[in-house]
Design an enzyme around this catalytic site. Structure first.
Site, PDB file in Angstrom:
ATOM      1  N   GLU A  60       0.886  -1.294   0.188  1.00  9.06           N
ATOM      2  CA  GLU A  60      -0.118  -0.043  -0.024  1.00  9.06           C
ATOM      3  C   GLU A  60       0.734   1.268   0.141  1.00  9.06           C
ATOM      4  O   GLU A  60       2.095   1.143   0.068  1.00  9.06           O
ATOM      5  CB  GLU A  60      -0.784  -0.124   1.239  1.00  9.06           C
ATOM      6  CG  GLU A  60      -1.980  -0.670   1.114  1.00  9.06           C
ATOM      7  CD  GLU A  60      -3.398   0.144   0.708  1.00  9.06           C
ATOM      8  OE1 GLU A  60      -3.111   1.171  -0.064  1.00  9.06           O
ATOM      9  OE2 GLU A  60      -4.744  -0.297   0.798  1.00  9.06           O
TER      10      GLU A  60
ATOM     11  N   ASN B 142      -9.795   5.360   3.157  1.00  8.39           N
ATOM     12  CA  ASN B 142      -8.885   5.158   2.102  1.00  8.39           C
ATOM     13  C   ASN B 142      -8.922   6.259   0.947  1.00  8.39           C
ATOM     14  O   ASN B 142      -9.587   7.312   1.210  1.00  8.39           O
ATOM     15  CB  ASN B 142      -9.484   3.856   1.379  1.00  8.39           C
ATOM     16  CG  ASN B 142      -8.459   2.699   1.349  1.00  8.39           C
ATOM     17  OD1 ASN B 142      -7.194   3.019   1.130  1.00  8.39           O
ATOM     18  ND2 ASN B 142      -8.826   1.634   1.772  1.00  8.39           N
TER      19      ASN B 142
ATOM     20  N   ASP C  95     -10.586   2.087  -3.593  1.00  7.36           N
ATOM     21  CA  ASP C  95      -9.322   1.843  -2.495  1.00  7.36           C
ATOM     22  C   ASP C  95      -8.510   3.164  -2.780  1.00  7.36           C
ATOM     23  O   ASP C  95      -8.990   4.314  -2.747  1.00  7.36           O
ATOM     24  CB  ASP C  95      -8.831   0.612  -2.850  1.00  7.36           C
ATOM     25  CG  ASP C  95      -8.010  -0.028  -1.588  1.00  7.36           C
ATOM     26  OD1 ASP C  95      -7.187   0.795  -0.624  1.00  7.36           O
ATOM     27  OD2 ASP C  95      -8.287  -1.252  -1.206  1.00  7.36           O
TER      28      ASP C  95
END
Length: 290
Positions: A16, A147, A196
């Site tokens: 991420e 997010n 996301d």
């Protein structure tokens, strides 16, 4: 049309927060579950891994060098080798149930970090900010999984997504970068994937990784779909712009919670992909301490 390609021979658990360092011409990212921050230098193929004592939800590069790191229990300053040097604040959520997740910096060089409510039974997460003087402040609540943080280049808008609730929000910012009331930018259904991590381009368009959607997508300032690119894996997690001209899109993906047969069928799950695009992205500011 160009297709996403693996950056190099790497697969992580939950990569991420991809972050491009312009001075280094290198890509940084976190592997949340493994508690790691990675650096890859495309020109030399050098890959470095820094390990931390807890999950690393997100981080930002600091103007003074090193990182500001949001781990499960607290946000810390760390030096260039990953040594924790100063605790900024505790996680104001419930750390056993809500770890830090997505985050980044705004135009003023302040650090935002949101949490993810693990039980998923109600909107128990939040978005907070660390100001330049290291003062923490909760910015938004009523979130299940923070997010999609991204800021428009003109400084007028902050975008966020709530992945479990399948929604992207847009929040106006005043001249000092203080947020107003958020509004719904776009909602999604199960067939489209869930929004996301994200990034902005210089034309004011929002690029979103669509978790469970096998793709990334670009949306206009009005929320209309403009482009989409399919991936050979089910779950992209975030995008960022980089490269010398800021026209390379880096895409992180995950293999978290996947059965072994899916990993064997889609072995690039957890890889990082690159995609050349025609429009430059907005650069991520460094975190500035005063």
């Amino acid at each position: 049309m160009a297709q996403p390609q693996p950056l190099f021979d790497y697969t992580g658990h939950l990569p991420e927060c991809p972050t491009w360092s312009e001075p280094e011409q290198a890509l940084w990212w976190a592997d949340i579950i493994e508690g790691e921050i990675h650096r890859y230098h495309p020109a030399t193929g050098t890959h470095r891994v820094l390990r931390f004592p807890e999950e690393v939800g997100c981080f930002a590069l600091r103007e003074k060098g090193g990182f500001i790191v949001a781990m499960r229990s607290a946000i810390w300053l760390a030096d260039k080798n990953g040594l924790l040097t100063h605790k900024v604040c505790d996680n104001p959520s419930n750390p056993p149930l809500a770890r830090f997740n997505d985050g980044g910096t705004d135009r003023q060089g302040r650090f935002y970090a949101g949490t993810f409510w693990g039980p998923a039974d109600y909107n128990g997460a939040m978005l907070m900010r660390i100001d330049n003087n290291l003062t923490p402040k909760v910015i938004q609540c009523d979130i299940k999984g923070a997010n999609g943080l991204a800021f428009s280049e003109d400084g007028q808008w902050m975008y966020t997504s709530d992945t479990p609730n399948d929604v992207i929000y847009r929040t106006p910012l005043d001249a000092q970068g203080e947020p107003g009331k958020r509004d719904v930018f776009r909602t999604f259904n199960n067939e489209q994937g869930s929004p996301d991590g994200a990034a902005m381009d210089v034309e004011g368009c929002y690029w979103s990784a669509l978790f469970d959607g096998w793709r990334i997508a670009r949306f206009s300032p009005d929320g209309e779909p403009l482009e989409e690119y399919r991936l050979p894996v089910r779950c992209p997690t975030m995008v960022c712009f980089g490269g010398e001209d800021m026209k390379t899109l880096f895409i992180t993906t995950t293999r978290e919670n996947m059965e072994q047969d899916e990993i064997e069928q889609y072995p690039l799950s957890g890889a990082i992909f690159t995609l050349p695009v025609s429009v430059a992205g907005v650069k991520k500011p460094l975190f500035i301490e005063r």
